[in-house]
Design a protein around this motif. Structure first.
Motif, PDB file in Angstrom:
ATOM      1  N   ARG A  50      11.817   7.313  -9.584  1.00 33.93           N
ATOM      2  CA  ARG A  50      12.439   8.558 -10.030  1.00 33.93           C
ATOM      3  C   ARG A  50      13.812   8.305 -10.653  1.00 33.93           C
ATOM      4  O   ARG A  50      14.188   8.995 -11.605  1.00 33.93           O
ATOM      5  CB  ARG A  50      12.552   9.538  -8.863  1.00 33.93           C
ATOM      6  CG  ARG A  50      11.248  10.209  -8.493  1.00 33.93           C
ATOM      7  CD  ARG A  50      10.656  11.035  -9.628  1.00 33.93           C
ATOM      8  NE  ARG A  50      11.288  12.322  -9.779  1.00 33.93           N
ATOM      9  CZ  ARG A  50      10.783  13.463  -9.306  1.00 33.93           C
ATOM     10  NH1 ARG A  50       9.628  13.461  -8.674  1.00 33.93           N
ATOM     11  NH2 ARG A  50      11.405  14.581  -9.496  1.00 33.93           N
ATOM     12  N   VAL A  51      14.558   7.352 -10.125  1.00 30.50           N
ATOM     13  CA  VAL A  51      15.895   7.092 -10.678  1.00 30.50           C
ATOM     14  C   VAL A  51      15.852   6.063 -11.803  1.00 30.50           C
ATOM     15  O   VAL A  51      16.817   5.925 -12.556  1.00 30.50           O
ATOM     16  CB  VAL A  51      16.868   6.620  -9.576  1.00 30.50           C
ATOM     17  CG1 VAL A  51      17.005   7.677  -8.492  1.00 30.50           C
ATOM     18  CG2 VAL A  51      16.444   5.288  -8.980  1.00 30.50           C
ATOM     19  N   ALA A  52      14.771   5.320 -11.900  1.00 31.09           N
ATOM     20  CA  ALA A  52      14.642   4.308 -12.959  1.00 31.09           C
ATOM     21  C   ALA A  52      13.264   4.439 -13.595  1.00 31.09           C
ATOM     22  O   ALA A  52      12.441   3.525 -13.522  1.00 31.09           O
ATOM     23  CB  ALA A  52      14.862   2.906 -12.388  1.00 31.09           C
ATOM     24  N   ARG A  53      13.006   5.574 -14.235  1.00 37.27           N
ATOM     25  CA  ARG A  53      11.676   5.872 -14.752  1.00 37.27           C
ATOM     26  C   ARG A  53      11.249   4.912 -15.850  1.00 37.27           C
ATOM     27  O   ARG A  53      10.053   4.734 -16.099  1.00 37.27           O
ATOM     28  CB  ARG A  53      11.620   7.310 -15.260  1.00 37.27           C
ATOM     29  CG  ARG A  53      11.699   8.347 -14.149  1.00 37.27           C
ATOM     30  CD  ARG A  53      11.442   9.741 -14.697  1.00 37.27           C
ATOM     31  NE  ARG A  53      10.095   9.896 -15.209  1.00 37.27           N
ATOM     32  CZ  ARG A  53       9.041  10.168 -14.458  1.00 37.27           C
ATOM     33  NH1 ARG A  53       9.173  10.280 -13.144  1.00 37.27           N
ATOM     34  NH2 ARG A  53       7.854  10.314 -15.009  1.00 37.27           N
ATOM     35  N   GLU A  57       0.829  -1.199   0.000  1.00 33.06           N
ATOM     36  CA  GLU A  57       0.000   0.000   0.000  1.00 33.06           C
ATOM     37  C   GLU A  57       0.870   1.259   0.000  1.00 33.06           C
ATOM     38  O   GLU A  57       0.543   2.255  -0.642  1.00 33.06           O
ATOM     39  CB  GLU A  57      -0.946  -0.031   1.196  1.00 33.06           C
ATOM     40  CG  GLU A  57      -1.951  -1.170   1.103  1.00 33.06           C
ATOM     41  CD  GLU A  57      -2.468  -1.610   2.455  1.00 33.06           C
ATOM     42  OE1 GLU A  57      -2.182  -0.930   3.449  1.00 33.06           O
ATOM     43  OE2 GLU A  57      -3.165  -2.637   2.501  1.00 33.06           O
ATOM     44  N   GLY A  58       1.984   1.204   0.723  1.00 37.76           N
ATOM     45  CA  GLY A  58       2.933   2.314   0.682  1.00 37.76           C
ATOM     46  C   GLY A  58       3.556   2.462  -0.690  1.00 37.76           C
ATOM     47  O   GLY A  58       3.757   3.580  -1.182  1.00 37.76           O
ATOM     48  N   VAL A  59       3.854   1.329  -1.326  1.00 40.14           N
ATOM     49  CA  VAL A  59       4.402   1.354  -2.683  1.00 40.14           C
ATOM     50  C   VAL A  59       3.429   2.036  -3.641  1.00 40.14           C
ATOM     51  O   VAL A  59       3.824   2.829  -4.503  1.00 40.14           O
ATOM     52  CB  VAL A  59       4.718  -0.080  -3.169  1.00 40.14           C
ATOM     53  CG1 VAL A  59       5.036  -0.081  -4.663  1.00 40.14           C
ATOM     54  CG2 VAL A  59       5.874  -0.663  -2.378  1.00 40.14           C
ATOM     55  N   ALA A  60       2.145   1.735  -3.487  1.00 36.90           N
ATOM     56  CA  ALA A  60       1.125   2.344  -4.353  1.00 36.90           C
ATOM     57  C   ALA A  60       1.154   3.862  -4.236  1.00 36.90           C
ATOM     58  O   ALA A  60       1.027   4.579  -5.237  1.00 36.90           O
ATOM     59  CB  ALA A  60      -0.252   1.806  -3.990  1.00 36.90           C
ATOM     60  N   VAL A  61       1.310   4.357  -3.013  1.00 35.50           N
ATOM     61  CA  VAL A  61       1.397   5.805  -2.810  1.00 35.50           C
ATOM     62  C   VAL A  61       2.680   6.341  -3.428  1.00 35.50           C
ATOM     63  O   VAL A  61       2.679   7.362  -4.135  1.00 35.50           O
ATOM     64  CB  VAL A  61       1.335   6.150  -1.308  1.00 35.50           C
ATOM     65  CG1 VAL A  61       1.582   7.642  -1.096  1.00 35.50           C
ATOM     66  CG2 VAL A  61      -0.007   5.749  -0.722  1.00 35.50           C
ATOM     67  N   GLY A  62       3.790   5.654  -3.172  1.00 32.02           N
ATOM     68  CA  GLY A  62       5.088   6.128  -3.659  1.00 32.02           C
ATOM     69  C   GLY A  62       5.174   6.238  -5.166  1.00 32.02           C
ATOM     70  O   GLY A  62       5.629   7.265  -5.702  1.00 32.02           O
ATOM     71  N   VAL A  63       4.729   5.200  -5.891  1.00 29.79           N
ATOM     72  CA  VAL A  63       4.838   5.245  -7.354  1.00 29.79           C
ATOM     73  C   VAL A  63       3.898   6.292  -7.948  1.00 29.79           C
ATOM     74  O   VAL A  63       4.169   6.831  -9.020  1.00 29.79           O
ATOM     75  CB  VAL A  63       4.551   3.860  -7.974  1.00 29.79           C
ATOM     76  CG1 VAL A  63       5.583   2.842  -7.536  1.00 29.79           C
ATOM     77  CG2 VAL A  63       3.146   3.373  -7.653  1.00 29.79           C
ATOM     78  N   SER A  64       2.808   6.592  -7.247  1.00 22.30           N
ATOM     79  CA  SER A  64       1.876   7.590  -7.774  1.00 22.30           C
ATOM     80  C   SER A  64       2.467   8.997  -7.731  1.00 22.30           C
ATOM     81  O   SER A  64       1.972   9.902  -8.411  1.00 22.30           O
ATOM     82  CB  SER A  64       0.560   7.556  -6.982  1.00 22.30           C
ATOM     83  OG  SER A  64       0.739   8.034  -5.655  1.00 22.30           O
ATOM     84  N   PHE A  65       3.541   9.187  -6.952  1.00 19.76           N
ATOM     85  CA  PHE A  65       4.205  10.494  -6.862  1.00 19.76           C
ATOM     86  C   PHE A  65       5.368  10.611  -7.852  1.00 19.76           C
ATOM     87  O   PHE A  65       6.186  11.523  -7.730  1.00 19.76           O
ATOM     88  CB  PHE A  65       4.735  10.726  -5.448  1.00 19.76           C
ATOM     89  CG  PHE A  65       3.717  11.277  -4.492  1.00 19.76           C
ATOM     90  CD1 PHE A  65       3.534  12.644  -4.355  1.00 19.76           C
ATOM     91  CD2 PHE A  65       2.931  10.430  -3.732  1.00 19.76           C
ATOM     92  CE1 PHE A  65       2.600  13.155  -3.467  1.00 19.76           C
ATOM     93  CE2 PHE A  65       1.992  10.918  -2.840  1.00 19.76           C
ATOM     94  CZ  PHE A  65       1.822  12.300  -2.711  1.00 19.76           C
ATOM     95  N   ALA A  66       5.439   9.712  -8.832  1.00 19.16           N
ATOM     96  CA  ALA A  66       6.575   9.691  -9.761  1.00 19.16           C
ATOM     97  C   ALA A  66       6.807  11.037 -10.438  1.00 19.16           C
ATOM     98  O   ALA A  66       7.942  11.428 -10.701  1.00 19.16           O
ATOM     99  CB  ALA A  66       6.367   8.602 -10.810  1.00 19.16           C
ATOM    100  N   ASP A  67       5.725  11.761 -10.734  1.00 17.55           N
ATOM    101  CA  ASP A  67       5.853  13.047 -11.432  1.00 17.55           C
ATOM    102  C   ASP A  67       5.779  14.240 -10.485  1.00 17.55           C
ATOM    103  O   ASP A  67       5.478  15.360 -10.911  1.00 17.55           O
ATOM    104  CB  ASP A  67       4.763  13.175 -12.493  1.00 17.55           C
ATOM    105  CG  ASP A  67       4.956  12.186 -13.638  1.00 17.55           C
ATOM    106  OD1 ASP A  67       6.108  11.846 -13.923  1.00 17.55           O
ATOM    107  OD2 ASP A  67       3.947  11.746 -14.220  1.00 17.55           O
TER     108      ASP A  67
END
Length: 281
Positions: free
Chosen positions: A220-223, A137-147
């Motif tokens: 962010r480092v491996a878009r 669930e934390g991963v879901a939040v984190g990847v959604s902030f990619a931009d």
């Protein structure tokens, strides 16, 4: 180079979702217990929210350049194999993580009655189990902030925040409320104080801000692997719904008319309908 403020922003978003779990304990300040009907409905709402967030938020975002969904219909452009492969690998990885986590949780045999008196070793075990369980669930939040901070999105406190990030933070926060209820029920039956119900509910989701920051850094480092990140979060959440949320709701609803299926389906529909508008903002 990822700016330090970005990590802080994502961590706070993850912390908000964790704190939302504590809201599940709030009803116990006013009532002795939650009815089975309400419990089933809440699990249904959580399931609907997670499914809509996974499909309309993460999967469509992973394929957003090629699949455009609007009120006017759906348009699909040819999707590169690499894009589909990354998404598929991510989905499968998310399922595997939850499957392994479930086995570890079953084997850990953590007794909530020992929380208050837990020694350091026991606390490490509990935190480890909770990390595996709530990490996706934390991963879901984190990847959604990619931009985050890039073009598009909306301004919040002077920062450009992706609409997907707002959607996922709200979705996970709402989803965490019935999880807080589920955690509080057995502890309440053991006579645990109300304020401790809030603490243990929040504690169960504390790994989420950590998972959010780690996932955010990765994408962010491996878009180029962003579709895999979206797929991982979506796969984990969908599998959680199918193997934990819905079975839990049906188990609670055994004594209700129709075994609680009406309440469950109503909750799922309410969760989906509540989140779909956010997905198309």
């Amino acid at each position: 180079m990822v700016e330090l403020w970005s990590f802080a922003f994502v961590f706070i978003a993850g912390l908000i979702t964790a704190l939302a779990t504590g809201l599940g304990a709030v009803p116990f300040f006013f009532v002795a217990e939650m009815s089975d009907r309400w419990n089933v409905t809440l699990w249904g709402i959580a399931s609907g929210i997670m499914l809509s967030a996974s499909v309309f938020g993460l999967v469509l975002e992973a394929l957003g350049t090629y699949i455009q969904v609007s009120l006017g219909g759906v348009s699909v452009s040819p999707i590169p194999r690499r894009q589909l492969l990354l998404l598929g690998v991510g989905l499968l990885s998310g399922v595997v993580l939850v499957y392994v986590a479930h086995d570890l949780i079953e084997a850990a045999d953590v007794d909530p009655r020992e929380y208050a008196e837990a020694d350091f070793k026991k606390l490490v075990l509990i935190l480890g189990v909770l990390t595996i369980h709530s990490f996706p669930e934390g991963v879901a939040v984190g990847v959604s902030f990619a931009d985050l901070g890039l073009s598009g999105g909306t301004q919040i406190f002077g920062f450009v925040v992706p609409l997907l990030a707002i959607f996922m933070t709200i979705a996970i926060s709402i989803h965490n409320v019935p999880e807080g209820v589920a955690i509080s029920i057995p502890l309440r039956s053991m006579g645990v104080a109300n304020w401790k119900l809030v603490w243990w509910s929040v504690f169960s989701s504390l790994p989420q801000p950590i998972g959010a920051v780690l996932a955010f850094y990765f994408v962010r480092v491996a878009r180029e692997f962003l579709p895999a990140g979206f797929g991982f979060a979506a796969g984990a959440m969908i599998y959680l719904v199918l193997t934990e949320f819905i079975p839990e709701a049906l188990a609670v609803g055994k004594g209700l008319p129709g075994d609680g299926r009406r309440e469950l389906l109503g909750g799922v529909a309410a969760g989906v309908l509540a989140m779909i508008p956010l997905a198309f903002v």
